[in-house]
Design a protein around this motif. Structure first.
Motif, PDB file in Angstrom:
ATOM      1  N   ASN A  81       0.807  -1.223   0.000  1.00 24.77           N
ATOM      2  CA  ASN A  81       0.000   0.000   0.000  1.00 24.77           C
ATOM      3  C   ASN A  81       0.839   1.272   0.000  1.00 24.77           C
ATOM      4  O   ASN A  81       0.339   2.329  -0.368  1.00 24.77           O
ATOM      5  CB  ASN A  81      -0.944   0.032   1.200  1.00 24.77           C
ATOM      6  N   LEU A 136      -4.055   7.396  -2.254  1.00 29.32           N
ATOM      7  CA  LEU A 136      -3.964   6.388  -3.315  1.00 29.32           C
ATOM      8  C   LEU A 136      -3.034   5.319  -2.762  1.00 29.32           C
ATOM      9  O   LEU A 136      -1.829   5.543  -2.651  1.00 29.32           O
ATOM     10  CB  LEU A 136      -3.381   7.010  -4.595  1.00 29.32           C
ATOM     11  N   SER A 141      -4.892  -0.045  -4.190  1.00 28.53           N
ATOM     12  CA  SER A 141      -5.851   0.772  -4.958  1.00 28.53           C
ATOM     13  C   SER A 141      -5.722   0.560  -6.459  1.00 28.53           C
ATOM     14  O   SER A 141      -6.701   0.688  -7.193  1.00 28.53           O
ATOM     15  CB  SER A 141      -5.603   2.258  -4.670  1.00 28.53           C
ATOM     16  N   CYS A 153      -8.633   0.793 -11.362  1.00 26.24           N
ATOM     17  CA  CYS A 153      -8.797   1.401 -10.039  1.00 26.24           C
ATOM     18  C   CYS A 153     -10.271   1.532  -9.680  1.00 26.24           C
ATOM     19  O   CYS A 153     -11.037   2.165 -10.399  1.00 26.24           O
ATOM     20  CB  CYS A 153      -8.130   2.772 -10.005  1.00 26.24           C
ATOM     21  N   ARG A 158      -9.923   5.718  -0.288  1.00 29.17           N
ATOM     22  CA  ARG A 158      -8.481   5.466  -0.325  1.00 29.17           C
ATOM     23  C   ARG A 158      -7.912   5.460  -1.737  1.00 29.17           C
ATOM     24  O   ARG A 158      -6.758   5.094  -1.942  1.00 29.17           O
ATOM     25  CB  ARG A 158      -8.188   4.119   0.320  1.00 29.17           C
ATOM     26  N   ALA A 159      -8.736   5.817  -2.716  1.00 26.98           N
ATOM     27  CA  ALA A 159      -8.273   5.819  -4.109  1.00 26.98           C
ATOM     28  C   ALA A 159      -8.875   7.023  -4.821  1.00 26.98           C
ATOM     29  O   ALA A 159      -9.999   6.968  -5.315  1.00 26.98           O
ATOM     30  CB  ALA A 159      -8.676   4.522  -4.802  1.00 26.98           C
ATOM     31  N   HIS A 193     -10.287  -1.297  -1.315  1.00 24.68           N
ATOM     32  CA  HIS A 193      -9.154  -1.536  -2.217  1.00 24.68           C
ATOM     33  C   HIS A 193      -9.573  -2.395  -3.411  1.00 24.68           C
ATOM     34  O   HIS A 193     -10.241  -3.413  -3.243  1.00 24.68           O
ATOM     35  CB  HIS A 193      -8.005  -2.266  -1.495  1.00 24.68           C
ATOM     36  N   THR A 194      -9.112  -1.998  -4.576  1.00 29.70           N
ATOM     37  CA  THR A 194      -9.397  -2.742  -5.807  1.00 29.70           C
ATOM     38  C   THR A 194      -8.933  -4.193  -5.698  1.00 29.70           C
ATOM     39  O   THR A 194      -9.578  -5.107  -6.205  1.00 29.70           O
ATOM     40  CB  THR A 194      -8.686  -2.062  -7.000  1.00 29.70           C
TER      41      THR A 194
END
Length: 311
Positions: A81, A136, A141, A153, A158-159, A193-194
């Motif tokens: 991250n 990001l 992300s 994404c 968080r992104a 998160h992706t």
């Protein structure tokens, strides 16, 4: 450009526990009642060490860096991250949502990698965005299709979209932007998160298309993957809750490809899904129950891929 690498950075925890600062929008975290912090950390270390030895047994080059007791970094076990490493020799540093996660960024990690012969040319530092409240979180992300120069994404707290586009411009990736949701207490909430709902291998992609509520966005993402000739392996939201989206393709001895996942992810898959995956790669799984419950992250989050050139 390869999609997977043989070299991985992992951070061994010293004070792993549930991070109250990330629990506000990571709905996968759970409180393990009746376990002391020492017990939780000891269990996490045991899971970590077993995982590392399994990776090394198949020939993955794992660089293990010990975490430090100070500052307090309960999530240090998830280095992907805050940092990513690229074939150009560039390193990206990312802005983190939780204040106590920002302490995870350590310059000495770069020194350790350089001592091992990895070449670092330039550091792309996006961390000043934290001051303005934009985040990001690395390859949590951002999902990179390195072969096709695409970056996926799922937007969330968080992104940030603008930061993601800036990253894509700097690293010359085409952005694929969408929103992904999970059901929490009957409400649809953004997935943080992706990399918990999809994973991209060299010849396949594992994805929970049901998480993408907007039909147009869902079609766009699937068309993008199919257009790059990836076999799409669909997983359910229930499987996402077992971290079946949080997988990473790595290379072992003789460039043999492995799909690394947790035991709970592996056990959640159907026979058909396992057969689909095994047409492309060998599955490698390890028990990460404590890490998943307290950390709300799994196998993918624990590995920062090193694509840096070697001297």
């Amino acid at each position: 450009m390869k999609q997977s690498t043989n070299a991985i950075l992992m951070i061994r925890p010293v004070a792993f526990r549930m991070n109250e600062q990330t629990a506000v929008n990571n709905y996968y975290q759970k409180v393990l009642d009746g376990l002391s912090p020492e017990t939780v950390n000891a269990k996490a270390q045991e899971e970590f060490d077993t995982f590392v030895s399994k990776l090394r047994m198949v020939g993955v080059d794992v660089t293990v860096v010990e975490d430090t007791v100070n500052p307090d970094t309960p999530d240090s076990i998830f280095p992907n991250n805050w940092i990513s490493f690229h074939e150009s020799g560039d390193v990206a540093l990312y802005p983190m949502f939780a204040e106590n996660r920002r302490h995870e960024r350590r310059e000495d990690v770069l020194d350790i990698l350089e001592d091992k012969g990895f070449v670092i040319n330039e550091i792309m530092d996006y961390t000043s965005a934290e001051e303005d409240g934009y985040f990001l979180e690395g390859t949590g992300s951002i999902l990179l299709d390195r072969q096709n120069d695409k970056a996926y994404c799922a937007l969330s707290p968080r992104a940030d979209e603008e930061l993601f586009i800036e990253f894509c411009e700097d690293f010359e990736y085409t952005p694929v932007i969408f929103e992904a949701f999970q059901t929490v207490a009957g409400e649809r909430k953004l997935i943080y998160h992706t990399n918990v709902m999809m994973c991209i291998g060299e010849t396949f992609a594992v994805i929970c298309a049901d998480c993408i509520d907007d039909k147009k966005e869902r079609k766009m993402v699937l068309d993008s993957l199919r257009g790059d000739e990836k076999e799409i392996i669909l997983i359910t939201e229930d499987q996402v809750n077992n971290f079946a989206g949080n997988m990473l393709e790595v290379q072992g001895t003789d460039e043999r490809r492995y799909l690394v996942m947790s035991q709970s992810a592996h056990q959640s898959l159907t026979k058909k899904q396992i057969a689909q995956i095994e047409e492309h790669v060998t599955i490698l799984s390890s028990s990460l129950d404590t890490i998943e419950a307290c950390g709300g992250g799994s196998a993918r989050c624990m590995m920062a891929e090193i694509f840096l050139p070697k001297e």
